[in-house]
Design a protein around this motif. Structure first.
Motif, mmCIF file in Angstrom:
data_model
loop_
_atom_site.group_PDB
_atom_site.id
_atom_site.type_symbol
_atom_site.label_atom_id
_atom_site.label_comp_id
_atom_site.label_asym_id
_atom_site.label_seq_id
_atom_site.Cartn_x
_atom_site.Cartn_y
_atom_site.Cartn_z
ATOM 1 N N ASP A 422 0.751 -1.131 -0.125
ATOM 2 C CA ASP A 422 -0.069 -0.057 0.082
ATOM 3 C C ASP A 422 1.026 1.312 -0.090
ATOM 4 N N LEU A 423 1.113 1.883 -1.220
ATOM 5 C CA LEU A 423 1.977 2.803 -1.227
ATOM 6 C C LEU A 423 1.539 4.327 -0.592
ATOM 7 N N GLY A 424 0.104 4.161 -0.783
ATOM 8 C CA GLY A 424 -0.442 5.338 -0.046
ATOM 9 C C GLY A 424 -0.335 5.408 1.373
ATOM 10 N N ALA A 425 -0.283 4.047 2.059
ATOM 11 C CA ALA A 425 0.089 4.213 3.471
ATOM 12 C C ALA A 425 1.382 4.387 3.986
ATOM 13 N N HIS A 426 2.494 3.859 3.147
ATOM 14 C CA HIS A 426 3.735 3.960 3.412
ATOM 15 C C HIS A 426 4.842 4.686 2.614
ATOM 16 N N THR A 427 4.320 5.810 1.973
ATOM 17 C CA THR A 427 5.090 6.679 1.562
ATOM 18 C C THR A 427 4.329 8.021 1.767
ATOM 19 N N VAL A 428 5.164 8.923 1.973
ATOM 20 C CA VAL A 428 4.937 10.545 2.147
ATOM 21 C C VAL A 428 5.499 11.390 1.373
#
Lengths: 631, 308
Positions: A422-428
């Motif tokens: 889940d790139l949305g949850a683990h990248t910022v």
């Protein structure tokens, strides 16, 4: 067979501390009784030297290689382990005659393919300089006869870093007599004007004191070629200048071409070099290309760039500058891990909880708007510096300290990187907003001059990566970088798990955090170990304390600047500290999906300038039950 | 910060060191070696200064042992140790303890130095003057991995040089040898370029210069030729000539920091080759703490082919 001597040599330094103190007092007399014995033994390599040409150089080289490797690895920490070195050096000649030559030969054979460039001799084989010897550690690694051609010599990097670095190298006596510097730029200058510019740059930015005699030595070999990159006459002039320098200065046809120009000019410049026969030197001479980041902006462009450069220059002769790798501390990561016994056993998933790699800048984009917008923090920093730091932190032990072995291990790490599902949850990603930075009011990214007010470029990026191998499976590596953060710092923090069982009650360990080893890359290079300690007093209370090792060398003029080190390595042909094109491409493979996701989803989070990044980044770690260090 | 202790002992000095460090607020120390300087009052200032400069590159604890010569009989029989503990900005990046010994304790300075050595860290002993004939057998020298002497500080350098040859043991080194490093690296670099066999050698220097003698011996050992010693007006080493089939390789430094390098078939070019200050020499010495095998080779001046 080949393994044993190498082992012995490798373990020599760490083995020392075992020797108890009193032995020191007894050793010298014993040693002093056998001057002739030492002569015999130490002559062993010397003898070989007299008999035929190649054998001695092999033996000498091995020792030189081992010596320089050891010195390089330990860097400024040498004196610490140095306690042991005298004993080993003293005892080595005592080894029975039978084993010593073997010890010399086997690794020599092993070293032959990769280790050549590291030794301070002229790379071309077949002739061994009798004045050089591996045992002679005082003689510095002087580059062989050579010259440096800088394209874009009027640029900032060239003035602030390259030219001062060249001067500092000369001042330290590390450049060969006759070293020549050729500048190429679109200016209407004569050689003297160029020398004037270099003079000013050196006076202003060099780290070592200005000395007229060193300057004179350098100035004699300075040439300037005015012209455009598609100007054939200019390149003809360059060709003539190179030939003239070979004749008048003895540069021996060895030239490095430093492309300090925007990447869009790379194709033009390398094609011109090829067209005018500059990319290939006379027989036995080398021609090298030095390029700076960015190495493309995604996998496709990086491949294209590599193709263009490799069409003209052999991949082995292309040196990609990542100035972080020239820093003492980064090299010290390897020394710390592989020259010591106490870290490696815990350097794995059984003991490590997670790793945080941070590169924070307090400045904004400054005058780089044109370059920065559309590129962003992740491409600018994570793709090269942070992934390199991660690779060095996580890689397995290389079979030798040479370019090939390092590349092999770093590639293995980069190839085993797994992105979060889940790139949305683990990248910022974030963008700095207006705020106060260290007592100064600064504007937000979107208000910076030359930036599109609707830009989605990231000035902060944080990603979570995992490395799928036995050592690291399940251990997250958090990489973050940003501009306008709290302060300028780069560090690698290895955070350890909590003790599995605590005999102390919870109130005693309430303030105890996790153990950590922090390698500070900049600004004050060094290392910190954090662990729990009892607070003095009658009650049992345990609190975190830090033990700090500041790099003794870092605040001296003697510590070489990263560019100095790297330029010298280019001239010596030592590629240890330069990422190869495979690494660049692997790094893009890691970053490309993240960039693609960001392109599709959402916008960068805003964070106030002068803080440690957007709230989303804290939430990202909180999801895993962790928090960012305040570096 | 400076703490003076009169008529003291090593354990009181150790206490003062801890106290000093506490007081300046940096109890953690990253010192990498202990440097013991054995000198007289006259040379103490310069050597301490050089050591402190060098400590910027190698943070160290510097112990300066000064043997005081008492004038009266009473003072001679009475044994006393005075110490001056310097930490913080007054001691470079490390700490400095100046030990002054009077009377009998002067002969047992090692008993004072031993408890003050940094745990586990290497020890270097440096005699700016009056080095013992056999440094490794000296009570203080025996504590050290590295023993630095200076042939420039003796009356008859060439005779003392022979003594050094006789008593050499691994770990010995001499500043007369250290001074040669720039010369030697330039000669090696020149040969890198010329890539020819050397058939003769000559070293030109002022008379009785120990560095020139070491340089000549080194060239003899490495090149397997006889090196001529030519006396020139100085200062120190002024030129080295290496004869080859194609002509001479010459590095000529008549005076000042600029030298000229001449290679056969190439125009002469200038080289920076300055005489380095003491602090730089010491810093170079401290960079490597293992035995300097090449110094041993140069001391003995043996040809390459002699040994089996």
């Amino acid at each position: 067979m080949t393994k044993t001597p190498a082992k012995a040599a490798g373990s020599a330094a760490p083995a020392g501390p075992r020797t108890p103190g009193p032995a020191e007092a007894t050793r010298p007399p014993a040693a002093s009784t056998r001057p002739t014995g030492t002569a015999g033994a130490s002559g062993a390599s010397g003898t070989a030297g007299g008999t035929e040409g190649s054998a001695p150089s092999a033996g000498g080289r091995r020792r030189a290689a081992a010596g320089s490797a050891a010195s390089r690895k330990t860097g400024g920490a040498v004196p610490r382990t140095g306690a042991s070195a005298p004993h080993d050096a003293g005892t080595a000649p005592k080894a029975p005659g039978g084993s010593a030559p073997e010890a010399g030969k086997a690794p020599a054979r092993k070293k032959a393919p990769g280790g050549r460039g590291r030794v301070p001799v002229v790379p071309a084989a077949g002739w061994a300089n009798p004045l050089r010897d591996g045992r002679d550690r005082r003689l510095p690694r002087i580059a062989g006869p050579s010259g440096l051609v800088i394209f874009g010599v009027t640029g900032d990097l060239s003035r602030k870093k390259l030219m001062p670095a060249v001067y500092d190298l000369a001042n330290r006596g590390l450049l060969p007599p006759g070293f020549s510097l050729v500048g190429f730029a679109r200016r209407d200058w004569e050689d003297q004007d160029f020398a004037e510019v270099v003079h000013d740059a050196v006076k202003e930015h060099a780290r070592t004191p200005f000395r007229e005699e060193v300057w004179q030595q350098l100035a004699e070999g300075m040439r300037f070629i005015p012209g455009d990159f598609d100007d054939d006459t200019a390149f003809k002039q360059l060709r003539d200048a190179v030939d003239e320098l070979d004749a008048s200065r003895g540069t021996g046809g060895n030239f490095a071409f430093y492309l300090s120009v925007p990447p869009k000019f790379f194709p033009k410049v390398v094609q011109q070099l090829k067209k005018h026969g500059l990319a290939e030197g006379p027989k036995g001479a080398w021609r090298r290309a030095v390029i700076e980041k960015p190495f493309g902006h995604d996998l496709a462009s990086a491949r294209e760039l590599n193709r263009i450069v490799h069409e003209v220059f052999d991949p082995e002769q292309v040196f990609r500058i990542d100035h972080y790798l020239g820093k003492e501390t980064v090299q010290n990561i390897l020394a710390l891990r592989f020259a010591n016994q106490m870290y490696e056993p815990i350097w794995n998933r059984s003991y490590v909880d997670h790793v945080q790699i941070t590169m924070a800048e307090d400045i904004g984009i400054g005058g780089r708007a044109g370059y920065y917008d559309g590129i962003g923090a992740a491409r600018d920093v994570i793709q090269n510096h942070l992934l390199q730091l991660m690779a060095l932190t996580a890689m397995e032990e290389p079979i030798a300290f040479d370019a090939e072995a390092l590349l092999t291990e770093k590639l293995k790490v980069l190839k085993s990187v797994r992105l979060p599902e889940d790139l949305g949850a683990h990248t910022v990603r974030g963008q700095y907003a207006e705020g106060w930075q260290g007592g100064e009011k600064v504007v937000g990214y979107l208000q910076e001059e030359g930036i599109d007010p609707h830009s989605k470029t990231d000035t902060y990026a944080a990603v979570k990566l995992e490395i799928d191998n036995r050592r690291w499976a399940g251990i997250p590596f958090y990489l973050r970088t940003g501009k306008r953060l709290g302060r300028r710092v780069t560090e690698v923090a290895v955070v350890f798990q909590r003790a599995p069982h605590s005999p102390f009650d919870t109130t005693a360990t309430e303030e105890l955090g996790q153990n950590a080893i922090v390698i500070r890359v900049q600004p004050d290079e060094g290392m910190t170990v954090r662990f729990g300690s009892k607070v003095p007093g009658t009650s049992m209370e345990i609190r975190d304390v830090s033990m700090d090792f500041a790099y003794g060398e870092s605040f001296t003029e003697s510590s070489p600047e990263a560019y100095e080190r790297l330029i010298l390595d280019v001239l010596l042909g030592d590629a240890n500290l330069f990422p190869r094109h495979q690494e660049v491409e692997e790094s893009w493979k890691i970053l490309d999906p993240i960039e693609a996701y960001w392109h599709e989803h959402g916008t960068p989070a805003q964070y106030r300038a002068g803080t440690w990044g957007p709230r989303e980044a804290d939430e990202m770690l909180a999801r895993d039950g962790r928090s960012w260090r305040r570096p | 910060m400076k703490i003076d202790l009169t008529d003291t002992t090593a354990s009181k000095i150790n206490k003062a060191l801890v106290q000093g460090r506490r007081a300046i607020g940096t109890p953690a120390v990253g010192m990498v070696l202990t440097m013991v300087i054995v000198t007289d009052e006259e040379n103490a200032y310069d050597s301490i200064k050089a050591a402190e400069d060098a400590s910027r590159e190698h943070p160290s604890r510097t112990l300066v042992v000064i043997k005081r010569h008492a004038r009266t009989l009473r003072d001679r029989t009475h044994s006393r140790l005075d110490a001056e503990v310097r930490v913080g900005s007054e001691a470079g990046t490390g700490e400095t303890v100046v030990l002054r010994t009077y009377g009998e304790v002067s002969d047992h300075a090692d008993s004072v130095v031993l408890p003050l050595l940094l745990p586990d860290a290497p020890v270097v002993v440096w005699w700016p003057v009056d080095a013992p004939d056999n440094p490794a057998e000296d009570p203080l020298g025996a504590l050290a991995q590295r023993r630095i002497t200076d042939l420039y500080a003796v009356e008859h350098p060439l005779e003392v040089l022979q003594t050094r040859v006789r008593h050499y043991s691994p770990g010995d080194t001499d500043l007369a040898w250290t001074r040669l490093t720039p010369w030697r690296s330039m000669l090696a670099a020149a040969l890198d370029q010329a890539r020819v066999q050397v058939t003769s050698a000559a070293v030109e220097a002022e008379a009785q210069n120990p560095s020139a003698e070491l340089l000549a011996r080194w060239l003899e050992a490495r090149l397997d030729v006889k090196a001529d010693r030519v006396v020139s007006g100085g200062p120190v080493v002024t030129a080295v000539r290496l004869g080859t089939a194609g002509g001479e390789i010459v590095i000529d430094r008549p005076e000042g920091p600029l030298a000229t390098l001449t290679l056969p078939g190439q125009p002469p070019r200038t080289l920076a080759l300055k005489v380095r200050p003491l602090s730089e020499l010491i810093a170079e010495e401290l960079r490597r703490l293992d035995a300097d095998e090449m110094y041993a080779v140069a001391l003995r001046g043996e040809g390459i082919k002699e040994t089996v």
